[in-house]
Design a protein around this motif. Structure first.
Motif, short mmCIF file in Angstrom:
data_model
loop_
_atom_site.label_atom_id
_atom_site.label_comp_id
_atom_site.label_asym_id
_atom_site.label_seq_id
_atom_site.Cartn_x
_atom_site.Cartn_y
_atom_site.Cartn_z
N PHE A 1 -3.81 -42.46 5.64
CA PHE A 1 -4.35 -42.63 7.00
C PHE A 1 -5.17 -43.91 7.11
O PHE A 1 -5.06 -44.65 8.09
CB PHE A 1 -5.21 -41.42 7.37
CG PHE A 1 -5.77 -41.49 8.77
CD1 PHE A 1 -4.96 -41.24 9.86
CD2 PHE A 1 -7.10 -41.84 8.98
CE1 PHE A 1 -5.47 -41.31 11.15
CE2 PHE A 1 -7.61 -41.93 10.26
CZ PHE A 1 -6.79 -41.66 11.35
N TRP A 2 -6.00 -44.19 6.14
CA TRP A 2 -6.84 -45.39 6.19
C TRP A 2 -6.00 -46.67 6.19
O TRP A 2 -6.30 -47.62 6.88
CB TRP A 2 -7.81 -45.41 5.01
CG TRP A 2 -8.90 -44.40 5.13
CD1 TRP A 2 -9.42 -43.87 6.27
CD2 TRP A 2 -9.62 -43.78 4.05
NE1 TRP A 2 -10.41 -42.95 5.98
CE2 TRP A 2 -10.55 -42.88 4.62
CE3 TRP A 2 -9.56 -43.90 2.66
CZ2 TRP A 2 -11.42 -42.11 3.85
CZ3 TRP A 2 -10.42 -43.13 1.89
CH2 TRP A 2 -11.34 -42.25 2.49
N LYS B 1 -2.73 -45.41 9.25
CA LYS B 1 -2.90 -44.48 10.37
C LYS B 1 -1.72 -43.53 10.48
O LYS B 1 -1.27 -43.18 11.58
CB LYS B 1 -3.11 -45.24 11.68
CG LYS B 1 -4.35 -46.13 11.70
CD LYS B 1 -5.62 -45.30 11.55
CE LYS B 1 -6.89 -46.13 11.67
NZ LYS B 1 -7.12 -46.98 10.48
N GLU C 1 -0.16 -39.77 9.52
CA GLU C 1 -0.49 -38.40 9.15
C GLU C 1 0.81 -37.63 8.92
O GLU C 1 1.67 -37.59 9.79
CB GLU C 1 -1.29 -37.70 10.25
CG GLU C 1 -2.65 -38.34 10.53
CD GLU C 1 -3.41 -37.59 11.61
OE1 GLU C 1 -3.26 -36.35 11.71
OE2 GLU C 1 -4.12 -38.24 12.39
N GLY D 1 0.75 -45.60 12.59
CA GLY D 1 0.51 -44.64 13.65
C GLY D 1 1.52 -43.51 13.74
O GLY D 1 1.67 -42.89 14.79
N ASP E 1 4.37 -45.53 15.60
CA ASP E 1 3.86 -44.60 16.62
C ASP E 1 4.83 -43.48 16.97
O ASP E 1 4.73 -42.89 18.04
CB ASP E 1 3.46 -45.36 17.89
CG ASP E 1 2.31 -46.32 17.65
OD1 ASP E 1 1.36 -45.94 16.93
OD2 ASP E 1 2.36 -47.45 18.16
#
Length: 209
Positions: free
Chosen positions: A61-62, A65, A67, A85, A103
């Motif tokens: 995540f760091w 981004k 998950e 993302g 994303d």
């Protein structure tokens, strides 16, 4: 883990076509895509062996981004051209050789404990989303920022929100020499179709003849 990871790395390096082994190793160590898939596979490996996944999940995540739920399934050959993302929620299924761009979201619908299911070879463009227990068929392309809330058949292209569908079929009579595909737009529920569209058996969408 290592066999699956090797297939992931091979697909992520394909665009770069390294001409030597050392260059391949250098790209593997430095590309964001290979770093991201390595962390994802490590997270799954640790979950399978009952080890805490939080440290790896936080690094993922760091850095990117991204998950990924430990309860998701991702087949071999995952390609992340722009790994930033991305969210893959619990009980989501991603088939082999899928492409997920930046994303992309594969998430649960409210109150439903079943995530989206992607067939083999699915392409999800930037910002594409699949919500709830939807099934996206093998080889389907989901365009940029499309939001999928119902099943998509195999081998179609979907774009827009709600998505409109394009069915890709070969036209050997006029395009066989070039391998080009014919594409026809179908707007679900629009009630208006060109004269040369006819139903495709069992697909729920229509194709250009």
């Amino acid at each position: 883990m290592f066999e699956t990871l090797a297939q992931d790395i091979t697909r992520n390096l394909a665009d770069y076509q390294p001409k030597s082994r050392w260059k391949g190793w250098l790209l593997t160590l430095t590309l964001n895509s290979t770093q991201a898939v390595t962390l994802i596979r490590l997270q799954f490996w640790m979950a399978r062996h009952g080890l805490p996944t939080l440290p790896v999940a936080k690094i993922l995540f760091w850095m990117f981004k991204i998950e990924v739920s430990r309860h998701a399934y991702i087949g071999p050959g995952l390609r992340l051209p722009h790994p930033m993302g991305i969210i893959i929620g619990p009980w989501s299924h991603v088939g082999a050789n899928c492409d997920l761009y930046a994303d992309v979201r594969l998430v649960l619908a409210h109150g439903v404990r079943q995530g989206p299911s992607l067939g083999d070879g699915v392409f999800m463009g930037d910002g594409a989303k699949a919500v709830g227990p939807v099934r996206i068929g093998k080889g389907t392309v989901v365009g940029v920022s499309a939001v999928v809330t119902r099943d998509l058949p195999e081998g179609v292209t979907a774009a827009g929100s709600p998505p409109e569908f394009w069915v890709r079929i070969n036209k050997p009579s006029c395009h066989e020499h070039s391998g080009r595909l014919s594409v026809s737009a179908v707007s679900p529920g629009s009630g208006h179709l060109p004269e040369d569209l006819s139903p495709s058996e069992g697909s729920g969408v229509r194709t250009h003849r």
